[in-house]
Write an enzyme that holds these catalytic residues in place. Structure first.
Site, PDB file in Angstrom:
ATOM      1  N   LYS A 151     -19.661 -16.722   0.731  1.00  0.00           N
ATOM      2  CA  LYS A 151     -21.117 -16.611   0.832  1.00  0.00           C
ATOM      3  C   LYS A 151     -21.768 -15.978  -0.381  1.00  0.00           C
ATOM      4  O   LYS A 151     -21.271 -14.982  -0.898  1.00  0.00           O
ATOM      5  CB  LYS A 151     -21.464 -15.739   2.035  1.00  0.00           C
ATOM      6  CG  LYS A 151     -21.198 -16.378   3.359  1.00  0.00           C
ATOM      7  CD  LYS A 151     -21.798 -15.491   4.419  1.00  0.00           C
ATOM      8  CE  LYS A 151     -21.435 -15.947   5.806  1.00  0.00           C
ATOM      9  NZ  LYS A 151     -21.421 -14.804   6.718  1.00  0.00           N
ATOM     10  N   GLY A 192     -13.248  -4.086   0.147  1.00  0.00           N
ATOM     11  CA  GLY A 192     -14.653  -3.693   0.277  1.00  0.00           C
ATOM     12  C   GLY A 192     -15.069  -2.610  -0.706  1.00  0.00           C
ATOM     13  O   GLY A 192     -16.178  -2.642  -1.253  1.00  0.00           O
ATOM     14  N   ARG A 236       0.821  -1.219   0.000  1.00  0.00           N
ATOM     15  CA  ARG A 236       0.000   0.000   0.000  1.00  0.00           C
ATOM     16  C   ARG A 236       0.853   1.267   0.000  1.00  0.00           C
ATOM     17  O   ARG A 236       0.438   2.281  -0.550  1.00  0.00           O
ATOM     18  CB  ARG A 236      -0.952  -0.010   1.188  1.00  0.00           C
ATOM     19  CG  ARG A 236      -2.079  -0.986   0.950  1.00  0.00           C
ATOM     20  CD  ARG A 236      -3.100  -0.897   2.037  1.00  0.00           C
ATOM     21  NE  ARG A 236      -4.296  -1.631   1.644  1.00  0.00           N
ATOM     22  CZ  ARG A 236      -5.080  -2.258   2.502  1.00  0.00           C
ATOM     23  NH1 ARG A 236      -4.809  -2.231   3.785  1.00  0.00           N
ATOM     24  NH2 ARG A 236      -6.144  -2.885   2.080  1.00  0.00           N
ATOM     25  N   GLY A 262     -10.134  -9.176  -1.122  1.00  0.00           N
ATOM     26  CA  GLY A 262      -8.973  -9.403  -0.269  1.00  0.00           C
ATOM     27  C   GLY A 262      -8.369 -10.791  -0.409  1.00  0.00           C
ATOM     28  O   GLY A 262      -7.159 -10.951  -0.600  1.00  0.00           O
TER      29      GLY A 262
HETATM   30  P1  ADP Z   1     -12.655 -12.261  -1.386  1.00  0.00           P
HETATM   31  O1  ADP Z   1     -11.987 -11.760  -0.136  1.00  0.00           O
HETATM   32  O2  ADP Z   1     -11.677 -12.525  -2.490  1.00  0.00           O
HETATM   33  O3  ADP Z   1     -13.807 -11.390  -1.808  1.00  0.00           O
HETATM   34  P2  ADP Z   1     -14.343 -14.042   0.140  1.00  0.00           P
HETATM   35  O4  ADP Z   1     -13.976 -13.299   1.370  1.00  0.00           O
HETATM   36  O5  ADP Z   1     -15.721 -13.931  -0.367  1.00  0.00           O
HETATM   37  O6  ADP Z   1     -13.298 -13.707  -1.037  1.00  0.00           O
HETATM   38  O7  ADP Z   1     -14.105 -15.610   0.373  1.00  0.00           O
HETATM   39  C1  ADP Z   1     -12.873 -16.127   0.735  1.00  0.00           C
HETATM   40  C2  ADP Z   1     -13.024 -17.371   1.577  1.00  0.00           C
HETATM   41  O8  ADP Z   1     -13.882 -18.304   0.959  1.00  0.00           O
HETATM   42  C3  ADP Z   1     -11.704 -18.070   1.775  1.00  0.00           C
HETATM   43  O9  ADP Z   1     -11.345 -17.981   3.134  1.00  0.00           O
HETATM   44  C4  ADP Z   1     -11.968 -19.500   1.353  1.00  0.00           C
HETATM   45  O10 ADP Z   1     -11.408 -20.455   2.230  1.00  0.00           O
HETATM   46  C5  ADP Z   1     -13.469 -19.570   1.396  1.00  0.00           C
HETATM   47  N1  ADP Z   1     -13.980 -20.642   0.523  1.00  0.00           N
HETATM   48  C6  ADP Z   1     -13.838 -20.756  -0.796  1.00  0.00           C
HETATM   49  N2  ADP Z   1     -14.373 -21.917  -1.227  1.00  0.00           N
HETATM   50  C7  ADP Z   1     -14.864 -22.556  -0.147  1.00  0.00           C
HETATM   51  C8  ADP Z   1     -15.545 -23.795   0.078  1.00  0.00           C
HETATM   52  N3  ADP Z   1     -15.834 -24.606  -0.937  1.00  0.00           N
HETATM   53  N4  ADP Z   1     -15.893 -24.100   1.347  1.00  0.00           N
HETATM   54  C9  ADP Z   1     -15.615 -23.264   2.363  1.00  0.00           C
HETATM   55  N5  ADP Z   1     -14.990 -22.090   2.226  1.00  0.00           N
HETATM   56  C10 ADP Z   1     -14.614 -21.730   0.990  1.00  0.00           C
HETATM   57 MG    MG Z   2     -12.546 -11.864   1.940  1.00  0.00          MG
END
Ligand code: ADP
Ligand code: MG
Length: 392
Positions: free
Chosen positions: A199, A373, A36, A350
């Protein structure tokens, strides 16, 4: 309404407040990742070269309005001085008489670093009196902290009303807008989006907005199981967001109506426990008692095939539990495919960005969004308050 860019604003000899995002990880007084700080260099260098009197302000961590030794910006000032090869004056506060004096004493091209904005709870509360005090030290306002633009804080929103025309965005914000706004709003085709992560509920806004734009939507990660369930497939022990099944069905229906190729995982790596030492292969649905923890090799191949034909690829969300070795193949496979692709590749979020960094492929991606975010809210089509106030 437009947002002016620092190059278009007269900053020569002017006290120029630059809101940067220096919220870096620090352990025992040492910066463990200075991405950063690096990301802000272009703007700071530009301002110094033009002889602005540069005043940098950032938050660090969550001190919640209490001064804390471990969250002072001092190590960041030291790192910045090294990178810029200039002396940095570090203030021990971000408002008050001391800061006013320091800012008035600045010569053209000098750099002053204010102390952690969040030592005052008034920063996150967007307190108007605190915002006025922040504004007092400066004649020009520049925001280059893309990752904070979705927050209505004193330093991102409140203080900006004091700057009518003499306000604008820095290089980092411009680069983020170039990719997240310009490239994605009028995309070359095929435009492929890969969505994963924990989610559906976190990403509904993004999916719905992308359904207006993409040609191909590839879905993996934990959220894929809620969509599979909505299609009537067995999902074993995968946690399902029951209250999102209707939206999930709607997403599937909208994709069909709009002729969007929506691909859900067709094979998986499963285990009864996420801490399992190894996964087992499963076809089509998830066997009873099992959790789906990564996409399988056949699904990865299908995803890679789509990435190969894409002109633009946007990726948010790991497609498996990539933190665990047995379940990282899908996520890392996608990262490699993006790195090899000739398409414009954009990665936001992230954990997705962490995955790309972990295998050292960041350099091969067209744009790694620093936003977290803020990027997600932007992709949901929301107005970011920190951007809205920059419009002239
Ligand atoms: P980002 O930060 O890139 O937006 P998210 O925060 O939405 O991504 O999701 C990241 C998390 O999702 C990771 O910690 C990963 O372990 C979890 N994840 C991905 N696939 C699965 C799965 N099949 N079951 C449980 N957790 C999962
Ligand atoms: Mg995340």
């Amino acid at each position: 309404m437009t947002i002016r860019f620092i190059e278009e604003i007269p900053i020569e000899g002017k006290r120029t407040f630059i809101r940067v995002d220096f919220n870096v990880p620090i352990t025992n007084g040492r910066i463990t990742d200075d991405t950063r700080v690096q990301a802000a260099l272009a703007t700071v260098r530009h301002a110094v070269a033009r002889g602005a009197k540069v005043i940098l302000a950032s938050h660090l961590g969550r001190p919640k309005g209490v001064r804390s030794e471990s969250l002072r910006l001092e190590p960041i000032g030291a790192r910045l001085a090294e990178l810029l090869e200039v002396e940095i004056v570090a203030a021990d506060d971000c408002i008050g008489d001391g800061v006013r004096k320091l800012s008035q004493d600045l010569r053209d091209g000098d750099v002053l670093l204010l102390e952690n904005l969040r030592f005052y709870k008034e920063e996150t509360e967007n307190d108007p009196i605190f915002a006025d005090k922040l504004a007092q030290c400066a004649e020009v306002y520049i925001n280059d902290a893309f990752g904070t633009l979705h927050r209505s804080h004193a330093s991102t929103v409140g203080m900006v009303k004091h700057f009518k025309n003499n306000k604008g965005a820095g290089y980092l914000v411009r680069k983020e807008l170039k990719f997240l706004r310009d490239t994605l709003s009028n995309p070359d085709r095929p435009f492929v989006a890969i969505l994963g992560g924990a989610k559906v509920s976190d990403k509904i806004g993004v999916i719905q907005n992308l359904l207006n734009k993409v040609d191909v939507l590839l879905i993996g990660g934990a959220m894929a199981y809620t969509l599979m369930k909505a299609k009537g497939l067995d999902v074993g022990n995968c946690p399902i967001e029951v209250d999102r099944l209707r939206v999930a069905s709607q997403i599937i229906k909208t994709a069909e109506e709009r002729n969007i190729k929506l691909i859900l995982p067709e094979d998986h790596q499963v285990a009864s426990d996420p801490n399992a030492q190894e996964g087992q292969a499963a076809e089509v649905s998830i066997p009873a008692g099992m959790l789906g923890l990564d996409i399988g090799p056949k699904t990865l191949e299908m995803f890679i095939e789509e990435i190969k034909h894409a002109r633009i690829v946007f990726w948010n969300g790991p497609v498996g539990v990539f933190e665990k070795k047995p379940f990282q193949k899908g996520t890392f496979g996608i990262a490699h495919a993006l790195a090899e692709s000739k398409a414009i590749s954009i990665v936001g979020g992230g954990d997705s960005v962490a995955a790309v960094n972990q295998i050292g492929l960041a350099e091969k991606i067209s744009h790694i969004s620093t936003g977290g975010g803020a990027s997600i809210e932007f992709l949901e089509g929301k107005t970011l308050p920190g951007l809205a106030v920059l419009e002239v």
